[in-house]
Design a protein around this motif. Structure first.
Motif, PDB file in Angstrom:
ATOM      1  N   GLU A   1      16.958 -21.489 -23.301  1.00 32.73           N
ATOM      2  CA  GLU A   1      16.122 -20.301 -23.217  1.00 32.73           C
ATOM      3  C   GLU A   1      17.012 -19.076 -23.377  1.00 32.73           C
ATOM      4  O   GLU A   1      18.208 -19.203 -23.662  1.00 32.73           O
ATOM      5  N   LYS A   2      16.450 -17.904 -23.203  1.00 30.41           N
ATOM      6  CA  LYS A   2      17.189 -16.679 -23.455  1.00 30.41           C
ATOM      7  C   LYS A   2      18.436 -16.561 -22.596  1.00 30.41           C
ATOM      8  O   LYS A   2      19.525 -16.237 -23.092  1.00 30.41           O
ATOM      9  N   ASP A   3      18.292 -16.821 -21.301  1.00 32.01           N
ATOM     10  CA  ASP A   3      19.416 -16.605 -20.390  1.00 32.01           C
ATOM     11  C   ASP A   3      19.783 -17.846 -19.585  1.00 32.01           C
ATOM     12  O   ASP A   3      20.501 -17.756 -18.604  1.00 32.01           O
ATOM     13  N   ARG A   4      19.302 -18.982 -20.016  1.00 32.95           N
ATOM     14  CA  ARG A   4      19.616 -20.221 -19.301  1.00 32.95           C
ATOM     15  C   ARG A   4      19.505 -21.412 -20.234  1.00 32.95           C
ATOM     16  O   ARG A   4      18.899 -21.326 -21.307  1.00 32.95           O
ATOM     17  N   ALA A   5      20.092 -22.538 -19.802  1.00 34.19           N
ATOM     18  CA  ALA A   5      19.997 -23.785 -20.563  1.00 34.19           C
ATOM     19  C   ALA A   5      20.020 -24.943 -19.587  1.00 34.19           C
ATOM     20  O   ALA A   5      20.548 -24.835 -18.466  1.00 34.19           O
ATOM     21  N   SER A   6      19.445 -26.048 -19.982  1.00 34.47           N
ATOM     22  CA  SER A   6      19.434 -27.241 -19.134  1.00 34.47           C
ATOM     23  C   SER A   6      19.769 -28.462 -19.975  1.00 34.47           C
ATOM     24  O   SER A   6      19.558 -28.483 -21.186  1.00 34.47           O
ATOM     25  N   ALA A   7      20.313 -29.468 -19.314  1.00 36.98           N
ATOM     26  CA  ALA A   7      20.651 -30.734 -19.972  1.00 36.98           C
ATOM     27  C   ALA A   7      20.428 -31.868 -18.992  1.00 36.98           C
ATOM     28  O   ALA A   7      20.574 -31.688 -17.771  1.00 36.98           O
ATOM     29  N   THR A   8      20.071 -33.032 -19.526  1.00 34.08           N
ATOM     30  CA  THR A   8      19.731 -34.184 -18.689  1.00 34.08           C
ATOM     31  C   THR A   8      20.563 -35.398 -19.081  1.00 34.08           C
ATOM     32  O   THR A   8      20.690 -35.715 -20.268  1.00 34.08           O
ATOM     33  N   VAL A   9      21.116 -36.054 -18.071  1.00 33.39           N
ATOM     34  CA  VAL A   9      21.810 -37.335 -18.226  1.00 33.39           C
ATOM     35  C   VAL A   9      21.053 -38.364 -17.405  1.00 33.39           C
ATOM     36  O   VAL A   9      20.687 -38.101 -16.254  1.00 33.39           O
ATOM     37  N   VAL A  10      20.820 -39.539 -17.971  1.00 33.43           N
ATOM     38  CA  VAL A  10      20.182 -40.623 -17.229  1.00 33.43           C
ATOM     39  C   VAL A  10      21.273 -41.473 -16.593  1.00 33.43           C
ATOM     40  O   VAL A  10      22.163 -41.981 -17.288  1.00 33.43           O
ATOM     41  N   LYS A  11      21.204 -41.640 -15.287  1.00 27.62           N
ATOM     42  CA  LYS A  11      22.249 -42.379 -14.570  1.00 27.62           C
ATOM     43  C   LYS A  11      22.207 -43.852 -14.924  1.00 27.62           C
ATOM     44  O   LYS A  11      21.153 -44.496 -14.872  1.00 27.62           O
TER      45      LYS A  11
END
Length: 398
Positions: free
Chosen positions: A84-94
């Motif tokens: 997004e404009k001022d943030r980012a997210s990422a996902t790892v599956v354990k």
């Protein structure tokens, strides 16, 4: 065999089930490779790196490579990455490897955003929060343990330096469905509410089944005997083995055996093989159970008996208020901290002596048993030695 003797580089039992064969030519071994898993802390670190890379570059990430605490680089697939404009997210599956726990398959999500300065780490949905003292994190904070926090901090600093940025970063770790997963753990009893913990001191999950792990203990003891060891040192994990090797530098590497939770089983195998001296090396959590006479010390096998610890505290001369505080403690480690800070160091010698007594009873005597107790950081707390009826409590360490 040469690779087996170097097992200390990665931690005993973490990669192979070992089969030992004896012949006129000596010892030969076959190894069946087991697939390791990764801790929630390692997954959170990889997700953090991917999210921050995405925020900095504006490009969605498909993988992230991190350095584990054991000194090994691992690349994690990123199953989802949003910017997004001022943030980012990422996902790892354990991935729990060949010995998955209840967190296997859980999504570990890192969301990062800019702040004015500093690196701030907190928990979001599905990550528990500490409500009792005696845990590695203060009351009120997200249940993200110190090593994962340091791992995330390190990757953020590295990326900021690499891209010549001086901004602050805020990291939120969340685990969708983490609150439900936590119901299958001991978190509630420990005072961690609202979700799971983000854990891991080494970054990897050691794979073993009960039968395979017991078999590997037997093989390791047989190798030790074949190498001429009549004194072995049995430990509950890689960290205590490291401390044990410093304590007994004169012993061969083959003399050091990680027994995990299988204290009674290991002692009986030592007796069967004619080993003369067994040194137990471990920490408060598991050895407080051995001192009670519990010989299978997995967290799910038996709870810590705080009344027993209070009785030992009283025996060590602790005043009534401290004894009562021990009864109300949250973890055995917290009890250890309380007794150490109050200066009742004989408490640890007494615990070690109880461990020796119960160990000798487990095997019906016939060997020398030593017990040494350490803190997580490697400070020696107590030691005792017993040879059937004889005993020694020694605080004059060199």
């Amino acid at each position: 065999y040469e690779r087996w003797t170097k097992r200390g580089e990665h931690g005993y039992g973490c990669r192979f089930t070992c089969l030992v064969y004896f012949s006129g030519a000596g010892i030969s071994m076959e190894k069946e490779k087991l697939r390791e898993g990764y801790t929630t802390g390692a997954c959170a670190t990889a997700a953090t790196k991917a999210a921050l890379c995405a925020l900095i570059t504006g490009r969605k990430q498909t993988e992230a490579t991190i350095m584990l605490p054991i000194g090994r680089e691992v690349t994690f697939p990123i199953v989802s990455c949003e910017i997004e404009k001022d943030r980012a997210s990422a996902t790892v599956v354990k991935d729990g490897g060949d010995d998955p726990d209840v967190t296997h398959g859980a999504s570990i999500v890192a969301t990062v955003c800019w702040t004015e300065e500093g690196i701030h780490i907190d928990g979001g949905e599905g990550v528990g929060r500490a409500t009792k003292p005696g845990l590695p994190i203060p009351v009120g904070e997200a249940a993200i343990n110190p090593v994962p926090r340091q791992m995330m901090t390190d990757v953020v600093r590295h990326l900021l330096t690499e891209h010549r940025l001086t901004r602050g970063v805020r990291i939120i770790i969340s685990v969708p469905n983490g609150e439900e997963i936590a119901k299958k753990t001991l978190n509630a009893r420990l005072g961690i509410v609202g979700g799971i913990s983000i854990l891991g001191t080494r970054g990897i999950v050691v794979p073993f089944s009960t039968s395979a792990y017991r078999a590997s203990i037997v093989r390791a003891l047989e190798v030790a005997v074949a190498c001429g060891c009549d004194h072995v040192v049995v430990t509950t994990g890689g960290r205590s083995e490291t401390y044990a090797m410093k304590q007994y530098p004169h012993l061969k590497e083959e003399a050091f055996i990680e027994m995990g939770d299988f204290v009674g089983f290991t002692l009986k195998q030592c007796k069967r093989l004619g080993i003369q001296t067994v040194s137990l090396v471990g920490m408060m959590g598991k050895f407080s159970k051995v001192a009670q006479g519990i010989m299978m010390v997995h967290s799910k096998s038996a709870p810590v008996d705080f009344q027993f610890l209070a009785d030992v505290a009283k025996q060590a001369g602790a005043p009534i208020p401290l004894v009562e505080a021990v009864k109300q403690a949250n973890t055995a480690s917290q009890v250890g901290d309380m007794m150490y800070e109050a200066g009742y160091l004989s408490f640890f010698d007494l615990l070690c002596d109880y461990c020796c007594q119960h160990a000798l009873r487990e095997v019906n005597g016939g060997m020398v048993i030593e017990t040494t107790l350490y803190t997580l950081k490697g400070q020696r707390l107590g030691r005792a030695v017993r040879n059937d009826g004889a005993n020694e409590i020694n605080r004059n360490w060199s």
